[in-house]
Scaffold this active site. Structure first.
Site, PDB file in Angstrom:
ATOM      1  CG  ASN A  43      -0.653  -0.192   2.365  1.00  0.00           C
ATOM      2  OD1 ASN A  43      -0.172  -1.093   2.708  1.00  0.00           O
ATOM      3  ND2 ASN A  43      -0.703   0.803   3.181  1.00  0.00           N
ATOM      4  CG  ASP A  44      -0.004   4.445   2.888  1.00  0.00           C
ATOM      5  OD1 ASP A  44      -0.873   3.650   2.171  1.00  0.00           O
ATOM      6  OD2 ASP A  44      -0.318   4.751   3.805  1.00  0.00           O
ATOM      7  CD  GLN A  60       3.439   1.025   5.742  1.00  0.00           C
ATOM      8  OE1 GLN A  60       2.293   0.689   6.577  1.00  0.00           O
ATOM      9  NE2 GLN A  60       4.531   1.272   6.178  1.00  0.00           N
ATOM     10  CG  PHE A 106       1.111   1.964  10.511  1.00  0.00           C
ATOM     11  CD1 PHE A 106       1.276   0.733  10.045  1.00  0.00           C
ATOM     12  CD2 PHE A 106       0.081   2.461  10.851  1.00  0.00           C
ATOM     13  CE1 PHE A 106      -0.005   0.080  10.155  1.00  0.00           C
ATOM     14  CE2 PHE A 106      -1.087   2.022  11.060  1.00  0.00           C
ATOM     15  CZ  PHE A 106      -1.032   0.678  10.830  1.00  0.00           C
ATOM     16  CB  SER A 107       3.142   5.716   6.308  1.00  0.00           C
ATOM     17  OG  SER A 107       2.307   4.712   5.294  1.00  0.00           O
ATOM     18  NE  ARG A 167      -3.292   6.460  10.437  1.00  0.00           N
ATOM     19  CZ  ARG A 167      -4.470   6.479  11.272  1.00  0.00           C
ATOM     20  NH1 ARG A 167      -4.268   6.379  12.346  1.00  0.00           N
ATOM     21  NH2 ARG A 167      -5.413   6.622  10.631  1.00  0.00           N
ATOM     22  CG  ASP A 168       0.239   8.021   8.047  1.00  0.00           C
ATOM     23  OD1 ASP A 168       1.197   7.019   8.376  1.00  0.00           O
ATOM     24  OD2 ASP A 168      -0.567   8.334   7.784  1.00  0.00           O
ATOM     25  CD  GLU A 221      -5.115   6.764   6.864  1.00  0.00           C
ATOM     26  OE1 GLU A 221      -4.766   6.145   7.866  1.00  0.00           O
ATOM     27  OE2 GLU A 221      -5.660   6.142   5.715  1.00  0.00           O
ATOM     28  CD1 TRP A 296      -7.253   3.157   3.014  1.00  0.00           C
ATOM     29  CD2 TRP A 296      -7.060   0.879   3.409  1.00  0.00           C
ATOM     30  NE1 TRP A 296      -5.801   2.836   3.489  1.00  0.00           N
ATOM     31  CE2 TRP A 296      -5.804   1.383   3.559  1.00  0.00           C
ATOM     32  CE3 TRP A 296      -6.990  -0.289   3.425  1.00  0.00           C
ATOM     33  CZ2 TRP A 296      -4.576   0.857   4.071  1.00  0.00           C
ATOM     34  CZ3 TRP A 296      -6.010  -0.990   3.742  1.00  0.00           C
ATOM     35  CH2 TRP A 296      -4.655  -0.564   3.923  1.00  0.00           C
TER      36      TRP A 296
END
Length: 492
Positions: A43-44, A60, A106-107, A167-168, A221, A296
């Protein structure tokens, strides 16, 4: 022991990838010129950077299955953003702050400092308080093997921010100091928090860079923040903002106060399958953007992970795009010029006239992996709608419609493959224009449509078979004149 655990996890993942990749590479729905992982789930895009003469993509990654689960960071390098060499997994879950079995690493983003490559990423864990997210640092001296900082986490969620909405991180440098913007939430509304550091390891909260009052969702995000000409751009994928998958805001930033104020907003992509993009500046000074060619929303609805899951993989990246600022401070997104090197079997026509109700076949390449570009002459066209019929089979087809009466672009995939569905829509500026340019890219499992110089973009996945390869034009409510039609097969 932690370093050994990380190295062992990387080695185990690599053995699995080496075993699975040969069979997965032969799958029927694999993309031909878009970036994918060798197998498993992707994904990302993460840590996009030009480092030591090569482009680096991190991403990811679940190497062990074609569905989202415990996340690693995959890694690949390229000289041209098209042909990729896969490197060993860069990050693997190994520490108490990034070992959640439904989370992991995670990202995040990457930056070079003193010749060393640093990555800053979100670690996910559960210490009895639910899904906890923190920001962490790792580095590499060779650009391949990474070491996690012993002082991690370097950032934890402020008390007012839920620890599962933090996050991110996206990092950049300015005048010898480092800045980081991170997605967060307060009182159920999206925020972007700004931090500063002198060494990438010790961070202090600076200010709330930007926040929603509810109109832009409950979480941003993969926030990105960068300068184009004399303006600043905040880019994100908003959760809870309706059909919007990726939006941008253009305005001004004050380094003294750490505040951002915007005057223009727009959609980076109007399609169903473009999410979590990240930008970076390359060696030529271009601002390039890469997004995950998925989203998603469809996954819980269908209760599976898509039709490629059975082939041992899921997910790819959209074409890298150059980001530029127009005179009205809106953004333009155009495919990188390197894609032209893939062109084969050119077909060119100076002009084509299409009458009401006619279908004009226009084969390009093999009808699966191709580029098709043309101008609609608005002065010589009086039709209500003009449609490019793509990936046409006995019953299957995807329709790209330029609605000249309603000033709208529509991509209809309801009859694309007996799996995909939906019609993406966007407004189109036609006032005072003499022509509209269209540039379409088709691959085995995707379509990307760029209209009006990249001011409007639609990216969608279409899982049609290779035999669904018809291509042609039709119009309704009048006639259409096309000029400068060019078609190319695209071959790696």
């Amino acid at each position: 022991m932690s370093l050994q655990l990380m190295q062992q996890s990387v080695q185990n993942a690599q053995r699995h990838i080496d075993a699975q990749a040969p069979a997965v590479s032969k799958s029927a729905m694999r993309q031909r010129y878009h970036f994918m992982a060798q197998c498993g789930w992707i994904n990302d895009p993460n840590g996009l950077i030009y480092f030591r003469g090569q482009y680096h993509f991190f991403y990811q990654y679940n190497p062990y299955g074609s569905f989202w689960s415990e996340m690693y960071w995959g890694h690949a390098v390229s000289d041209d953003l098209l042909h990729w060499k896969y490197l060993p997994v860069a990050l693997a879950p190994s520490e108490s702050y990034d070992d959640h079995p439904q989370g992991g690493c995670f990202s995040g983003s990457a930056i070079e400092k003193d010749g060393r490559l640093y990555v800053i990423y979100t670690g996910t864990a559960n210490h009895g308080n639910g899904f906890e997210q923190t920001q962490n640092v790792a580095w590499s001296d060779d650009g391949i093997t990474f070491t996690k900082y012993e002082g991690n986490p370097v950032l934890e969620a402020p008390e007012v921010v839920p620890h599962d909405f933090f996050r991110d991180p996206k990092v950049w440098e300015h005048n010898g100091e480092y800045y980081l913007v991170c997605g967060a939430q307060k009182d159920g509304k999206a925020q972007a928090l700004l931090y500063c550091s002198k060494d990438l390891l010790h961070w202090e909260f600076f200010n709330t860079l930007f926040e929603s009052r509810g109109e832009w969702g409950y979480m941003w995000e993969c926030p990105d923040f960068f300068k184009v000409k004399d303006k600043w751009v905040f880019l994100c994928s908003p959760m809870g903002a309706g059909e919007r998958t990726t939006v941008y805001f253009v305005g001004d930033f004050d380094y003294e106060t750490g505040t951002f104020t915007y005057t223009v907003t727009g959609e980076a992509d109007w399609g169903f399958d473009f999410y979590a993009p990240q930008t970076f500046e390359d060696c030529n000074g271009r601002r390039l953007m890469v997004g995950w060619a998925n989203c998603w929303d469809w996954m819980p609805f269908w209760k599976d992970w898509g039709p490629t899951c059975k082939e041992g993989w899921c997910g790819s990246f959209a074409l890298p795009r150059e980001v530029t600022l127009a005179e009205d401070n809106t953004l333009r997104f155009t495919p990188i010029k390197e894609v032209q090197s893939l062109r084969t079997s050119p077909r060119k026509e100076a002009e084509i006239s299409i009458a009401q109700g006619d279908f004009r076949s226009f084969p390009v390449g093999d009808g699966v992996a191709f580029e098709l570009k043309f101008d609609i002459d608005l002065r010589a066209s009086n039709a209500d709608t003009f449609t490019v019929v793509l990936r046409k089979g006995a019953e299957e087809h995807t329709d790209c419609t330029i609605d000249l009466r309603r000033a709208e672009v529509r991509i209809d995939r309801n009859h694309a493959d007996h799996w995909s569905r939906g019609i993406s829509r966007s407004a189109l500026r036609l006032k005072n224009k003499e022509h509209i340019d269209v540039d379409i890219f088709s691959d085995q499992s995707s379509l990307e449509v760029f209209v009006d110089g990249g001011s409007v973009v639609h990216s969608l996945n279409v899982f049609a078979s290779s035999s669904d390869n018809g291509l042609g034009f039709q119009c309704n409510g009048g006639n259409v004149q096309l000029n400068d039609i060019e078609g190319y097969g695209l071959n790696m």
